[in-house]
Write a protein that holds these residues in place. Sequence first.
Motif, PDB file in Angstrom:
ATOM      1  N   UNK A  15     -16.362 115.290  46.022  1.00  0.00           N
ATOM      2  CA  UNK A  15     -15.288 114.322  45.792  1.00  0.00           C
ATOM      3  C   UNK A  15     -15.038 114.129  44.300  1.00  0.00           C
ATOM      4  N   UNK A  16     -16.115 114.134  43.513  1.00  0.00           N
ATOM      5  CA  UNK A  16     -15.965 113.968  42.067  1.00  0.00           C
ATOM      6  C   UNK A  16     -15.249 115.175  41.456  1.00  0.00           C
ATOM      7  N   UNK A  17     -15.596 116.382  41.915  1.00  0.00           N
ATOM      8  CA  UNK A  17     -14.959 117.588  41.379  1.00  0.00           C
ATOM      9  C   UNK A  17     -13.489 117.675  41.754  1.00  0.00           C
ATOM     10  N   UNK A  18     -13.125 117.062  42.885  1.00  0.00           N
ATOM     11  CA  UNK A  18     -11.726 117.091  43.328  1.00  0.00           C
ATOM     12  C   UNK A  18     -10.910 115.928  42.763  1.00  0.00           C
ATOM     13  N   UNK A 128     -14.399 119.522  32.964  1.00  0.00           N
ATOM     14  CA  UNK A 128     -13.407 120.163  33.830  1.00  0.00           C
ATOM     15  C   UNK A 128     -12.731 121.323  33.094  1.00  0.00           C
ATOM     16  N   UNK A 129     -12.449 121.126  31.817  1.00  0.00           N
ATOM     17  CA  UNK A 129     -11.803 122.185  31.035  1.00  0.00           C
ATOM     18  C   UNK A 129     -12.729 123.388  30.873  1.00  0.00           C
ATOM     19  N   UNK A 130     -14.020 123.135  30.666  1.00  0.00           N
ATOM     20  CA  UNK A 130     -14.976 124.248  30.565  1.00  0.00           C
ATOM     21  C   UNK A 130     -15.001 125.037  31.867  1.00  0.00           C
ATOM     22  N   UNK A 131     -15.115 124.330  32.983  1.00  0.00           N
ATOM     23  CA  UNK A 131     -15.158 125.001  34.283  1.00  0.00           C
ATOM     24  C   UNK A 131     -13.865 125.762  34.558  1.00  0.00           C
ATOM     25  N   UNK A 132     -12.729 125.154  34.209  1.00  0.00           N
ATOM     26  CA  UNK A 132     -11.441 125.824  34.442  1.00  0.00           C
ATOM     27  C   UNK A 132     -11.292 127.049  33.551  1.00  0.00           C
ATOM     28  N   UNK A 133     -11.776 126.950  32.302  1.00  0.00           N
ATOM     29  CA  UNK A 133     -11.693 128.097  31.404  1.00  0.00           C
ATOM     30  C   UNK A 133     -12.518 129.271  31.896  1.00  0.00           C
ATOM     31  N   UNK A 134     -13.734 129.005  32.349  1.00  0.00           N
ATOM     32  CA  UNK A 134     -14.591 130.072  32.880  1.00  0.00           C
ATOM     33  C   UNK A 134     -13.970 130.669  34.145  1.00  0.00           C
ATOM     34  N   UNK A 135     -13.443 129.814  35.007  1.00  0.00           N
ATOM     35  CA  UNK A 135     -12.836 130.294  36.255  1.00  0.00           C
ATOM     36  C   UNK A 135     -11.605 131.153  35.964  1.00  0.00           C
ATOM     37  N   UNK A 136     -10.779 130.738  35.005  1.00  0.00           N
ATOM     38  CA  UNK A 136      -9.578 131.495  34.646  1.00  0.00           C
ATOM     39  C   UNK A 136      -9.947 132.862  34.071  1.00  0.00           C
ATOM     40  N   UNK A 137     -10.923 132.880  33.166  1.00  0.00           N
ATOM     41  CA  UNK A 137     -11.352 134.149  32.571  1.00  0.00           C
ATOM     42  C   UNK A 137     -12.001 135.055  33.616  1.00  0.00           C
ATOM     43  N   UNK A 138     -12.740 134.458  34.565  1.00  0.00           N
ATOM     44  CA  UNK A 138     -13.365 135.250  35.621  1.00  0.00           C
ATOM     45  C   UNK A 138     -12.308 135.893  36.512  1.00  0.00           C
ATOM     46  N   UNK A 139     -11.196 135.212  36.702  1.00  0.00           N
ATOM     47  CA  UNK A 139     -10.105 135.769  37.499  1.00  0.00           C
ATOM     48  C   UNK A 139      -9.448 136.949  36.788  1.00  0.00           C
ATOM     49  N   UNK A 197     -21.885 127.578  33.460  1.00  0.00           N
ATOM     50  CA  UNK A 197     -20.775 127.813  34.378  1.00  0.00           C
ATOM     51  C   UNK A 197     -20.510 129.310  34.560  1.00  0.00           C
ATOM     52  N   UNK A 198     -20.752 130.114  33.530  1.00  0.00           N
ATOM     53  CA  UNK A 198     -20.608 131.561  33.669  1.00  0.00           C
ATOM     54  C   UNK A 198     -21.660 132.118  34.625  1.00  0.00           C
ATOM     55  N   UNK A 209     -20.349 124.965  42.308  1.00  0.00           N
ATOM     56  CA  UNK A 209     -19.570 124.554  41.138  1.00  0.00           C
ATOM     57  C   UNK A 209     -19.386 123.043  41.112  1.00  0.00           C
ATOM     58  N   UNK A 210     -19.185 122.436  42.258  1.00  0.00           N
ATOM     59  CA  UNK A 210     -18.999 120.985  42.325  1.00  0.00           C
ATOM     60  C   UNK A 210     -20.252 120.255  41.841  1.00  0.00           C
ATOM     61  N   UNK A 211     -21.431 120.709  42.282  1.00  0.00           N
ATOM     62  CA  UNK A 211     -22.677 120.067  41.841  1.00  0.00           C
ATOM     63  C   UNK A 211     -22.890 120.263  40.340  1.00  0.00           C
TER      64      UNK A 211
END
Length: 297
Positions: A15-18, A128-139, A197-198, A209-211
């Motif tokens: 819930x926190x991650x969302x 959130x920005x760190x997680x989003x950046x890693x996820x975007x680069x991983x994509x 996160x990587x 990822x949420x935890x």
Amino acid sequence: MELAGALQLGELASAFAALPIFPLFDTAYFIVSILYLTYEPGAVEMSRKSPFASWLCAMLHCFGSYILADLLLGESPIDYFSNNSSVILATAVWYLIFFCPMNIFYKCVSFLPMKLIFVAMKEVVRVRKIAAGVHHAHHRYHHGWFIMMATGWVKGSGVALMSNVEQLLRGVWKPETNEILHMSFPTKASLYGTILFTLQQTHWLPISEANLIFFFTMFMMVCKVFMTVTHSHASPFAPVENFICPVFFGSVSSGHTNHHHDHHGASHEVSHPPPPPAKSKEELNEGTRKRKAKKAE
């Protein structure tokens, strides 16, 4: 009971991650970022002399991480400015902090209890920005570990990494304050966080990822709030770094230190002439007699 507690913690983390960060958490992020801009030397005076330059500095403080991340990934550095809602919100915060009558807004947001809330909320956005950046680069680069870490790092600490560019807009040039040479706690924490996160994104870290977002956000919030309350700049990582770094990277040798001092000592000897010799007692007495004679005349 332990299983039920674990399930409840997992649901809380999910819930926190969302949780949406716009507009509430983004507003807190903009407030703290522009508040730190007011602490820079000459920033308030510049807002009166050149409001446009002040606005550009504020936008770098708010969106510098997105600009750097877009540059790394080969995208347009002004792509994020198409998000009109965020830009207008950041502009409104900038105007209220610098130009609100009687500095009412600035006094409210800089009041310590209020500031602590905003600081904690800013760390939510940072993680959130760190997680989003890693996820975007991983994509984009599925096996590019270093690209993921670089993107997540600049997403979390891009404002600090662009500090020299922001200084140029204020008419200041201090290359010795380079953030890479002297990393602050948020920059180091963003670097360590993006590594975690990587590892999680590449399935080397057995955690969801949420935890990871939940626990790392709690860590960042506690550290930043404590540092803000105590006005401390000491890094919580310092004890571990002081133990590990000499083992793996060595320490500064005495030979290097002596050479450094000898070199600067020689330059001081050349640039500064020796002091004039002290006057003798007879010369001092003679000068005193001459001054008395002039007064008598």
